[in-house]
Design a protein around this motif. Sequence first.
Motif, short mmCIF file in Angstrom:
data_model
loop_
_atom_site.label_atom_id
_atom_site.label_comp_id
_atom_site.label_asym_id
_atom_site.label_seq_id
_atom_site.Cartn_x
_atom_site.Cartn_y
_atom_site.Cartn_z
N GLY A 115 1.21 -1.70 -0.12
CA GLY A 115 -0.13 0.02 0.27
C GLY A 115 0.99 1.41 -0.32
O GLY A 115 2.26 0.85 0.43
N LYS A 116 0.12 2.46 -0.85
CA LYS A 116 0.77 3.54 -0.25
C LYS A 116 0.01 4.16 0.64
O LYS A 116 -1.64 5.21 -0.86
CB LYS A 116 1.35 3.94 -1.89
CG LYS A 116 2.19 5.07 -1.62
CD LYS A 116 2.28 6.05 -2.78
CE LYS A 116 3.05 7.15 -3.59
NZ LYS A 116 3.45 7.47 -5.09
N LEU A 117 0.40 5.31 0.95
CA LEU A 117 -0.62 6.66 2.16
C LEU A 117 -0.21 8.09 1.36
O LEU A 117 1.34 8.16 1.75
CB LEU A 117 -0.59 6.49 3.43
CG LEU A 117 -1.28 7.53 3.98
CD1 LEU A 117 -3.07 7.53 3.86
CD2 LEU A 117 -0.63 7.52 6.01
N SER A 118 -1.05 8.66 0.89
CA SER A 118 -0.49 10.07 0.50
C SER A 118 -1.24 11.15 0.71
O SER A 118 -2.12 10.97 1.30
CB SER A 118 -0.37 10.36 -1.25
OG SER A 118 0.14 9.51 -1.75
N LEU A 119 -0.42 12.11 2.07
CA LEU A 119 -1.35 12.87 2.15
C LEU A 119 -0.90 14.18 1.55
O LEU A 119 0.32 15.01 1.33
CB LEU A 119 -0.38 13.42 3.93
CG LEU A 119 -0.31 11.66 5.17
CD1 LEU A 119 0.10 12.22 6.17
CD2 LEU A 119 -2.27 11.28 5.11
N TYR A 120 -2.00 15.02 1.62
CA TYR A 120 -1.71 16.52 1.16
C TYR A 120 -2.40 17.06 2.07
O TYR A 120 -2.85 16.97 2.83
CB TYR A 120 -2.94 16.41 -0.47
CG TYR A 120 -2.90 15.09 -1.19
CD1 TYR A 120 -1.50 15.89 -2.47
CD2 TYR A 120 -2.93 13.94 -1.42
CE1 TYR A 120 -1.45 14.55 -3.38
CE2 TYR A 120 -2.57 12.90 -2.35
CZ TYR A 120 -1.60 13.62 -3.17
OH TYR A 120 -1.08 12.62 -4.12
N ASP A 133 3.22 13.93 2.35
CA ASP A 133 4.44 13.51 2.94
C ASP A 133 3.38 11.85 1.67
O ASP A 133 2.60 12.06 1.85
CB ASP A 133 4.10 12.67 3.78
CG ASP A 133 6.18 12.36 4.47
OD1 ASP A 133 6.16 12.14 3.62
OD2 ASP A 133 5.31 12.23 5.90
N SER A 134 4.27 10.94 1.98
CA SER A 134 3.28 9.95 1.51
C SER A 134 4.78 8.54 1.79
O SER A 134 5.88 9.10 2.25
CB SER A 134 3.84 9.53 0.33
OG SER A 134 5.02 9.75 -0.45
N ARG A 135 4.22 7.28 2.45
CA ARG A 135 4.66 6.23 2.36
C ARG A 135 4.12 5.16 1.65
O ARG A 135 3.33 4.63 1.78
CB ARG A 135 4.63 5.90 4.16
CG ARG A 135 5.15 6.94 4.85
CD ARG A 135 6.17 6.52 5.66
NE ARG A 135 6.36 7.56 6.33
CZ ARG A 135 6.94 8.78 6.75
NH1 ARG A 135 7.08 9.36 5.20
NH2 ARG A 135 6.87 9.59 7.93
N SER A 136 5.03 4.04 1.66
CA SER A 136 4.83 3.34 0.65
C SER A 136 5.55 1.85 1.33
O SER A 136 5.89 1.95 2.79
CB SER A 136 5.96 3.59 -0.66
OG SER A 136 5.81 4.34 -1.27
N ASN A 137 4.67 0.84 0.60
CA ASN A 137 5.34 0.28 1.09
C ASN A 137 5.00 -1.05 2.64
O ASN A 137 4.56 -1.40 3.62
CB ASN A 137 6.64 -0.18 1.92
CG ASN A 137 7.98 -0.24 0.44
OD1 ASN A 137 6.56 -1.42 -0.60
ND2 ASN A 137 9.10 0.41 0.32
N LEU A 138 3.40 -0.46 2.52
CA LEU A 138 2.35 -0.32 3.83
C LEU A 138 1.28 -1.79 3.20
O LEU A 138 1.28 -1.99 2.19
CB LEU A 138 1.36 0.39 3.57
CG LEU A 138 2.49 2.27 3.83
CD1 LEU A 138 1.01 2.98 4.05
CD2 LEU A 138 2.98 2.12 5.41
#
Length: 104
Positions: A28-33, A40-45
């Motif tokens: 999963g990838k979470l992106s914050l706007y 910010d974003s985080r991958s490999n979730l």
Amino acid sequence: YAETKLTKLDAWTCLAATYEVDSKTCDGKLSLYKDGVLKDSRSNLPPMRRNDAPLCIGATMWGENGWYAVHGGVGPILLWNRALSAGEVAKASRGNAPTRSLVL
């Protein structure tokens, strides 16, 4: 109340988050706007799992300690059944939200 890095006191701020899962790896990838700009974003979730917990926006249940709520107003709230593109998030922050797959 004090300002935070994401919001300013007495100012409207558009906060958005997208979560998408890669169909091949299931990561999963979470992106914050903020106001349509990626912050910010985080991958490999891990992928999200179905559960029977209620959807809470503006409040959260914190263990045995009870509910904690946002101090101030929350809204309008829009929810899609897909991850928006960065361009769609930017348009939505300016009041031109896409209607395809809009569920709330």
